[in-house]
Scaffold this active site. Structure first.
Site, PDB file in Angstrom:
ATOM      1  N   GLU A 136       0.820  -1.216   0.000  1.00 19.35           N
ATOM      2  CA  GLU A 136       0.000   0.000   0.000  1.00 19.35           C
ATOM      3  C   GLU A 136       0.854   1.267   0.000  1.00 19.35           C
ATOM      4  OE1 GLU A 136      -3.686   0.313   0.088  1.00 19.35           O
ATOM      5  OE2 GLU A 136      -2.712   2.098  -0.691  1.00 19.35           O
ATOM      6  N   VAL A 139       2.588   3.544  -3.237  1.00 17.28           N
ATOM      7  CA  VAL A 139       1.935   4.565  -4.071  1.00 17.28           C
ATOM      8  C   VAL A 139       1.167   5.533  -3.176  1.00 17.28           C
ATOM      9  CG1 VAL A 139       0.203   4.989  -5.858  1.00 17.28           C
ATOM     10  CG2 VAL A 139       1.689   2.984  -6.006  1.00 17.28           C
ATOM     11  N   GLY A 141       1.909   7.163  -0.530  1.00 16.46           N
ATOM     12  CA  GLY A 141       2.202   7.094   0.912  1.00 16.46           C
ATOM     13  C   GLY A 141       1.049   6.620   1.766  1.00 16.46           C
ATOM     14  N   GLU A 197      14.916  16.461  -2.710  1.00 18.39           N
ATOM     15  CA  GLU A 197      16.279  15.982  -2.468  1.00 18.39           C
ATOM     16  C   GLU A 197      17.267  17.007  -3.028  1.00 18.39           C
ATOM     17  OE1 GLU A 197      16.878  12.662  -1.445  1.00 18.39           O
ATOM     18  OE2 GLU A 197      14.775  12.049  -1.446  1.00 18.39           O
ATOM     19  N   LYS A 212       5.039   5.107  -9.798  1.00 18.90           N
ATOM     20  CA  LYS A 212       3.743   4.967  -9.117  1.00 18.90           C
ATOM     21  C   LYS A 212       2.616   4.764 -10.138  1.00 18.90           C
ATOM     22  CE  LYS A 212       5.303   7.925  -5.300  1.00 18.90           C
ATOM     23  NZ  LYS A 212       5.412   9.327  -4.875  1.00 18.90           N
ATOM     24  N   GLY A 310       6.357  11.049   3.776  1.00 18.45           N
ATOM     25  CA  GLY A 310       6.584  11.344   5.200  1.00 18.45           C
ATOM     26  C   GLY A 310       6.566  10.057   6.010  1.00 18.45           C
TER      27      GLY A 310
HETATM   28  N1  HSE Z   1       9.472  12.038  -3.194  1.00 18.42           N
HETATM   29  C1  HSE Z   1       8.119  11.595  -3.217  1.00 18.42           C
HETATM   30  C2  HSE Z   1       7.195  12.802  -3.243  1.00 18.42           C
HETATM   31  C3  HSE Z   1       7.732  10.724  -2.083  1.00 18.42           C
HETATM   32  O1  HSE Z   1       7.645  13.933  -3.267  1.00 18.42           O
HETATM   33  O2  HSE Z   1       5.992  12.594  -3.263  1.00 18.42           O
HETATM   34  C4  HSE Z   1       8.236   9.322  -2.230  1.00 18.42           C
HETATM   35  O3  HSE Z   1       7.713   8.709  -3.361  1.00 18.42           O
END
Ligand code: HSE
Length: 433
Positions: A136, A139, A141, A197, A212, A310
């Site tokens: 789960e 995709v 979070g 990042e 995703k 998160g």
């Molecule tokens: N870096 C992704 C985002 C989260 O900004 O949604 C992890 O897939």
């Protein structure tokens, strides 16, 4: 590794990785174990946490002896019943998950990259052993969209799923839209706040959303779709001017992951910036939030909204899967994901949409005629046109009727060759009108 005294039905969990998500999961299990036990009869117990670096400072205080550097020992350990993989990346995650499954342990993973590349292979391995491989958190979070697509909507002929499935880019686009920030400044703010990042490529160029989208398409359509099947464009070339034009015309620019299946069963999966009408539910998804909009047959439209990243939101989704897998383990059963049919993925050239094109042009008689001639020659019909500015700052903005991507690209190539066109701006597809 600690051994656990069996009280009731204890399910011993080995966690691979103790970053934000792993640490949050350990805390959540600690906090929720008693209530989970009361509701399900399963007592979750973290018995091992594999990490790369034993001495790193962590958000969670782990009992003595729980940490190990030997992830391979965790997946092979007969005292571990269930494995959670939150390391990310393809290797060693693939090998560790395969070994855990081969040893009869259910696995819960948040690893989108892995599943978007070799998911079908791993699902087949889990099925052949008869244990769960749940994902789960891979995709969007904390948003429970995979379970909804996989279970609740199993009987729905889903025609389209489109989502804001990358929080970093949604944050950047929100800053550009609401504060008029340019892309560089908005990215710098996202980096300062820890959303983006230091190397933001995976997010801003659409790779993360592409992985995703591949998983969403596989689950929504029961088809084999891998990351390499997904066409992707990111947001790094979207300008403040593009966003301002879209805003003035009643749209908001969003990076969308779109998975569609047409009446012939052809699947199209893509990620690109899109102009979404202000009155579409996805238009109101701001900041780093995610949302997934599903168009079904009987059910109509649905939208799932929440935190797509998160530690705690992602760990919440992982924990839901851990509980399911632990309950199933006790019953000697597992959820079936079904088969993934070989799919014909429509090339981006064959897809259709309405398009917005902005052109910096010379401001003199005959320019509009020359420009619209290019549209006409490729069968692209114009729905609306306007001129902004004048003289050296003249800009023509066109919105087309629904047109085929290959025809629009051919139009753009011809426009670029015209002497009167100084520059063709970002091409934005209009979605959700
Ligand atoms: N870096 C992704 C985002 C989260 O900004 O949604 C992890 O897939």
């Amino acid at each position: 590794m600690t051994t656990v005294e069996n009280k009731g039905r204890v399910v011993r969990v080995g966690v691979l990785g103790c970053g934000n998500v792993g640490a949050a999961l350990v805390k959540l299990i600690e906090q929720q174990a008693a209530s989970i036990e009361a509701r399900t009869g399963v007592r979750l117990q973290v018995v091992a946490v594999a990490v790369r670096n034993l001495s790193r400072d962590r958000d969670v205080v782990l009992p003595e002896g729980l940490l190990t550097r030997d992830a391979h020992a965790v997946v092979a350990d007969p005292n571990v019943d269930l494995v959670v993989e939150v390391i990310g990346g393809i290797e060693p995650a693939r090998e560790l998950i395969s070994t855990a499954l081969a040893n009869g342990k259910p696995v819960v993973t948040a690893n989108k990259e892995l599943l978007a590349n070799v998911g079908t292979e791993l699902f087949a391995a889990a099925d052949s052993v008869g244990v769960d491989l749940l994902f789960e958190a891979a995709v969007a979070g904390g948003i429970p969209v995979i379970r909804a697509l996989r279970e609740s909507l199993r009987g729905e002929p889903v025609s389209r799923v489109m989502g804001i499935i990358n929080g970093t880019t949604n944050f950047i686009l929100t800053k550009m839209t609401e504060e008029g920030a340019d892309y560089g400044a908005a990215l710098a703010e996202a980096q300062r706040l820890g959303y983006a990042e230091r190397d933001p490529t995976a997010d801003v160029e659409g790779f993360d959303a592409g992985a995703k989208a591949a998983i969403i398409a596989s689950i929504a359509f029961g088809a084999k779709v891998v990351a390499g099947d997904v066409y992707h464009e990111g947001i790094s070339r979207v300008s403040a001017a593009d966003i301002a034009v879209a805003k003035r015309l009643g749209y908001v620019v969003k990076l969308l992951g779109i998975a569609e299946r047409d009446a012939n069963g052809e699947i199209a999966v893509r990620v690109h910036p899109a102009m979404v009408p202000n009155n579409h539910p996805l238009a109101s998804v701001r900041e780093s939030y995610n949302a997934v909009f599903v168009e079904g047959g009987a059910v109509g439209s649905l939208m799932f909204y929440g935190r797509g990243a998160g530690g705690f939101p992602t760990a919440s989704a992982v924990l839901g899967d851990v509980i399911d897998a632990a309950v199933n383990l006790g019953k000697g059963t597992h959820g079936t994901i079904g088969t993934f049919a070989k799919a014909h993925i429509q090339p981006i050239d064959e897809t259709s949409a309405e398009y917005l094109l902005s052109l910096d042009v010379a401001d003199k008689p005959g320019v509009l005629h020359a420009v619209t001639g290019a549209f006409a020659r490729h069968g692209v019909s114009i729905r609306a046109a306007e001129q902004e500015g004048s003289g050296a700052g003249a800009r023509l903005v066109f919105i087309t009727h629904v047109a085929k991507e290959s025809d629009v690209q051919a139009t753009v190539r011809e426009l670029r060759d015209l002497d009167v066109v100084q520059q063709v701006g970002t091409i934005l597809r209009v979605i959700g009108a």
